[in-house]
Design a protein around this motif. Structure first.
Motif, PDB file in Angstrom:
ATOM      1  N   PHE A   1       0.892  -1.156   0.092  1.00 30.01           N
ATOM      2  CA  PHE A   1      -0.092   0.039   0.091  1.00 30.01           C
ATOM      3  C   PHE A   1       0.914   1.167  -0.122  1.00 30.01           C
ATOM      4  O   PHE A   1       1.860   1.363   0.547  1.00 30.01           O
ATOM      5  CB  PHE A   1      -0.648   0.150   1.284  1.00 30.01           C
ATOM      6  N   ASP A   2       0.499   2.252  -0.794  1.00 26.80           N
ATOM      7  CA  ASP A   2       0.866   3.639  -0.413  1.00 26.80           C
ATOM      8  C   ASP A   2      -0.101   4.615   0.116  1.00 26.80           C
ATOM      9  O   ASP A   2      -1.382   4.106   0.389  1.00 26.80           O
ATOM     10  CB  ASP A   2       1.492   3.964  -1.858  1.00 26.80           C
ATOM     11  N   LYS A   3       0.259   5.949   0.094  1.00 24.17           N
ATOM     12  CA  LYS A   3      -0.825   6.558   0.783  1.00 24.17           C
ATOM     13  C   LYS A   3      -1.997   6.901  -0.088  1.00 24.17           C
ATOM     14  O   LYS A   3      -3.101   7.158   0.503  1.00 24.17           O
ATOM     15  CB  LYS A   3      -0.176   8.414   0.882  1.00 24.17           C
ATOM     16  N   ARG A   4      -1.858   6.970  -1.355  1.00 29.27           N
ATOM     17  CA  ARG A   4      -3.125   6.850  -2.138  1.00 29.27           C
ATOM     18  C   ARG A   4      -4.147   5.816  -2.189  1.00 29.27           C
ATOM     19  O   ARG A   4      -5.213   5.800  -2.036  1.00 29.27           O
ATOM     20  CB  ARG A   4      -2.713   7.057  -3.704  1.00 29.27           C
ATOM     21  N   ALA A   5      -3.588   4.731  -1.909  1.00 23.64           N
ATOM     22  CA  ALA A   5      -4.247   3.416  -1.662  1.00 23.64           C
ATOM     23  C   ALA A   5      -4.918   3.739   0.040  1.00 23.64           C
ATOM     24  O   ALA A   5      -5.826   3.192  -0.046  1.00 23.64           O
ATOM     25  CB  ALA A   5      -3.302   1.941  -1.658  1.00 23.64           C
ATOM     26  N   GLU A   6      -4.128   3.997   0.443  1.00 19.38           N
ATOM     27  CA  GLU A   6      -4.847   4.277   2.086  1.00 19.38           C
ATOM     28  C   GLU A   6      -5.949   5.174   2.115  1.00 19.38           C
ATOM     29  O   GLU A   6      -7.095   4.814   2.614  1.00 19.38           O
ATOM     30  CB  GLU A   6      -3.674   4.536   3.006  1.00 19.38           C
ATOM     31  N   LYS A   7      -5.775   6.229   1.158  1.00 17.92           N
ATOM     32  CA  LYS A   7      -7.161   7.199   1.129  1.00 17.92           C
ATOM     33  C   LYS A   7      -8.198   6.654   0.342  1.00 17.92           C
ATOM     34  O   LYS A   7      -9.291   6.718   0.988  1.00 17.92           O
ATOM     35  CB  LYS A   7      -6.496   8.380   0.450  1.00 17.92           C
ATOM     36  N   LEU A   8      -7.807   5.723  -0.494  1.00 16.82           N
ATOM     37  CA  LEU A   8      -9.023   5.325  -1.421  1.00 16.82           C
ATOM     38  C   LEU A   8      -9.653   4.262  -0.494  1.00 16.82           C
ATOM     39  O   LEU A   8     -11.112   3.868  -0.641  1.00 16.82           O
ATOM     40  CB  LEU A   8      -8.521   4.785  -2.632  1.00 16.82           C
ATOM     41  N   ALA A   9      -8.888   3.384  -0.058  1.00 18.27           N
ATOM     42  CA  ALA A   9      -9.349   2.573   0.896  1.00 18.27           C
ATOM     43  C   ALA A   9     -10.197   3.056   2.285  1.00 18.27           C
ATOM     44  O   ALA A   9     -11.331   2.360   2.262  1.00 18.27           O
ATOM     45  CB  ALA A   9      -8.273   1.359   1.376  1.00 18.27           C
ATOM     46  N   ASP A  10     -10.107   3.986   2.767  1.00 19.54           N
ATOM     47  CA  ASP A  10     -10.651   4.665   3.585  1.00 19.54           C
ATOM     48  C   ASP A  10     -12.185   5.347   3.205  1.00 19.54           C
ATOM     49  O   ASP A  10     -12.962   5.242   3.790  1.00 19.54           O
ATOM     50  CB  ASP A  10      -9.964   5.846   4.490  1.00 19.54           C
ATOM     51  N   ALA A  11     -11.766   5.603   1.794  1.00 20.85           N
ATOM     52  CA  ALA A  11     -13.289   6.196   1.301  1.00 20.85           C
ATOM     53  C   ALA A  11     -14.077   5.240   0.693  1.00 20.85           C
ATOM     54  O   ALA A  11     -15.401   5.577   0.781  1.00 20.85           O
ATOM     55  CB  ALA A  11     -12.667   7.146   0.077  1.00 20.85           C
ATOM     56  N   PHE A  12     -13.496   4.210   0.118  1.00 21.51           N
ATOM     57  CA  PHE A  12     -14.615   3.276  -0.694  1.00 21.51           C
ATOM     58  C   PHE A  12     -14.542   1.869  -0.377  1.00 21.51           C
ATOM     59  O   PHE A  12     -15.444   1.138  -0.813  1.00 21.51           O
ATOM     60  CB  PHE A  12     -13.987   3.388  -2.122  1.00 21.51           C
ATOM     61  N   TRP A  13     -13.752   1.385   0.617  1.00 26.26           N
ATOM     62  CA  TRP A  13     -13.799   0.046   0.914  1.00 26.26           C
ATOM     63  C   TRP A  13     -14.372  -0.165   2.069  1.00 26.26           C
ATOM     64  O   TRP A  13     -14.296   0.465   3.072  1.00 26.26           O
ATOM     65  CB  TRP A  13     -12.273  -0.509   1.368  1.00 26.26           C
ATOM     66  N   PRO A  14     -15.268  -1.301   2.311  1.00 25.78           N
ATOM     67  CA  PRO A  14     -15.661  -2.200   1.151  1.00 25.78           C
ATOM     68  C   PRO A  14     -16.402  -1.438   0.239  1.00 25.78           C
ATOM     69  O   PRO A  14     -17.277  -0.556   0.656  1.00 25.78           O
ATOM     70  CB  PRO A  14     -16.621  -3.294   2.201  1.00 25.78           C
ATOM     71  N   GLY A  15     -16.376  -1.900  -0.959  1.00 27.78           N
ATOM     72  CA  GLY A  15     -17.048  -1.354  -2.195  1.00 27.78           C
ATOM     73  C   GLY A  15     -16.444  -1.643  -3.509  1.00 27.78           C
ATOM     74  O   GLY A  15     -15.381  -2.435  -3.555  1.00 27.78           O
ATOM     75  N   PRO A  16     -17.250  -1.305  -4.650  1.00 31.29           N
ATOM     76  CA  PRO A  16     -16.722  -1.778  -5.745  1.00 31.29           C
ATOM     77  C   PRO A  16     -15.629  -0.870  -6.478  1.00 31.29           C
ATOM     78  O   PRO A  16     -15.713  -0.366  -7.860  1.00 31.29           O
ATOM     79  CB  PRO A  16     -18.017  -1.420  -6.717  1.00 31.29           C
ATOM     80  N   ILE A  17     -14.433  -1.084  -5.875  1.00 30.96           N
ATOM     81  CA  ILE A  17     -13.189  -0.504  -6.587  1.00 30.96           C
ATOM     82  C   ILE A  17     -12.008  -1.478  -6.222  1.00 30.96           C
ATOM     83  O   ILE A  17     -12.063  -1.864  -4.986  1.00 30.96           O
ATOM     84  CB  ILE A  17     -12.842   0.899  -5.939  1.00 30.96           C
ATOM     85  N   THR A  18     -11.206  -1.780  -7.149  1.00 35.85           N
ATOM     86  CA  THR A  18     -10.114  -2.558  -7.223  1.00 35.85           C
ATOM     87  C   THR A  18      -8.834  -1.840  -7.363  1.00 35.85           C
ATOM     88  O   THR A  18      -8.727  -0.951  -8.215  1.00 35.85           O
ATOM     89  CB  THR A  18     -10.309  -3.664  -8.284  1.00 35.85           C
ATOM     90  N   PHE A  19      -7.995  -2.186  -6.593  1.00 38.11           N
ATOM     91  CA  PHE A  19      -6.481  -1.446  -6.660  1.00 38.11           C
ATOM     92  C   PHE A  19      -5.509  -2.572  -7.177  1.00 38.11           C
ATOM     93  O   PHE A  19      -5.368  -3.591  -6.912  1.00 38.11           O
ATOM     94  CB  PHE A  19      -6.036  -1.006  -5.359  1.00 38.11           C
ATOM     95  N   VAL A  20      -4.674  -1.977  -8.153  1.00 34.85           N
ATOM     96  CA  VAL A  20      -3.697  -2.640  -8.580  1.00 34.85           C
ATOM     97  C   VAL A  20      -2.469  -2.293  -7.967  1.00 34.85           C
ATOM     98  O   VAL A  20      -2.108  -0.853  -8.183  1.00 34.85           O
ATOM     99  CB  VAL A  20      -3.529  -2.545 -10.445  1.00 34.85           C
ATOM    100  N   LEU A  21      -1.558  -3.128  -7.307  1.00 35.63           N
ATOM    101  CA  LEU A  21      -0.647  -2.736  -6.415  1.00 35.63           C
ATOM    102  C   LEU A  21       0.457  -3.754  -6.712  1.00 35.63           C
ATOM    103  O   LEU A  21       0.314  -4.819  -6.969  1.00 35.63           O
ATOM    104  CB  LEU A  21      -0.971  -2.548  -4.882  1.00 35.63           C
TER     105      LEU A  21
END
Length: 311
Positions: A76-96
């Motif tokens: 994870f990076d900071k962007r993944a952390e922010k998106l996870a806080d905002a949208f997980w659980p939910g319909p968004i997939t991260f490529v990491l």
């Protein structure tokens, strides 16, 4: 005979038993129904491709029950952390980027050094992943190139008796697949629009790249791909001096994708054996002919790309 069953403790136990044995289970998520298998089991992942009649080993999305679980397998990076806080659980997939020692099958990631991960919001999917305790690879539960299923009946109509258990969680809420965003680049790149809008994402992390382009995150677009560091020679009857021999069927060889000639087993072993054979102290890798039908088409596609020495 396929079973469609409403969720219950007994069905949860049955699903975990099927997953433990390397089988598949169709499960509801908030987007579409998924064809789930143990993401750490190469043979189980190969079964997904075989059941879907998926013509190529396109990377599969790995479903976890929490960000904490996902962080065991990807960086994870900071962007993944922010998106996870905002949208997980939910319909968004991260490529990491995957950790080098990640237990996730390389077949599930199509041999790439990245993983696509998400946290489904559906309570049935959440309960199953928590009970099973391992991530699940779960593309849409339908035959390749057909309409994605949004109900248990849709799954049965598409896959029939190929799936031993379909857990009925009702009609899916979102009805389209998850948004996929590549977070391995300086500017995040939207690989697939989906259940979370670009505007929602930009409100959290700023600028994203919407361009369509070929590359390693869009498997099948590059001529040279999945390649070892040494030359690879295909359709070989025998190895030359200094080569390791990758066989198929009953033959003498250094590594054998499937001694019994089973294409599903060969698919499960492909990326792992290629990595085992990739050594600097050899002249190259010779590969026996692989049948060009069923999963053999995907195996030959990946071998051809691996054997291409230049773009």
């Amino acid at each position: 005979m396929v079973t469609i069953a409403s969720f219950s403790p007994e069905v949860l136990s049955q699903a975990c038993e099927l997953l433990s044995s390397g089988d598949v289970v169709a499960i509801p998520t908030e987007t579409v129904y998924g064809l789930a298998a143990d993401a750490t089991n190469d043979k189980a992942v190969a079964k997904i491709y075989a059941i879907k009649q998926r013509p190529e080993f396109n990377p599969l999305i790995i479903h976890c029950h929490s960000a904490q679980q996902a962080k065991s397998y990807v960086q994870f990076d900071k962007r993944a952390e922010k998106l996870a806080d905002a949208f997980w659980p939910g319909p968004i997939t991260f490529v990491l980027k995957r950790y080098p020692d990640s237990a996730i099958s390389f077949l599930a990631s199509s041999g790439l050094e990245t993983l696509a991960v998400r946290i489904p919001a559906h309570p049935v999917a959440q309960a199953l992943i928590k009970a099973y305790s391992k991530p699940l690879a779960a593309p849409s539960a339908n035959l390749s190139q057909t309409i994605s299923p949004t109900s248990a009946i849709d799954v049965q109509a598409s896959l029939g008796n190929r799936v031993p258990l379909i857990i009925d969680g009702g009609q899916t809420r979102v009805g389209v697949e998850s948004t996929i965003i590549d977070l391995t680049e300086a500017i995040p790149h939207i690989l697939r629009p989906g259940g979370i809008s670009v505007e929602q994402i930009q409100a959290v992390i700023g600028t994203v790249d919407l361009s369509r382009r070929a590359g390693i995150k869009a498997p099948g677009m590059m001529a040279r791909h999945y390649a070892p560091s040494v030359p690879m020679r295909l359709n070989a009857a025998a190895p030359l001096k200094g080569e390791l021999f990758l066989g198929f069927g009953s033959m003498d060889c250094d590594y054998n994708l499937s001694p019994s000639g089973n294409l599903e087993e060969a698919a499960a072993n492909l990326f792992r054996m290629m990595r085992l054979m990739d050594r600097q102290n050899i002249a190259g890798i010779a590969v026996a002919p692989i049948p060009k039908h069923g999963l053999g088409l995907a195996i030959n596609d990946r071998l051809m790309r691996a054997a291409t020495r230049e773009e």
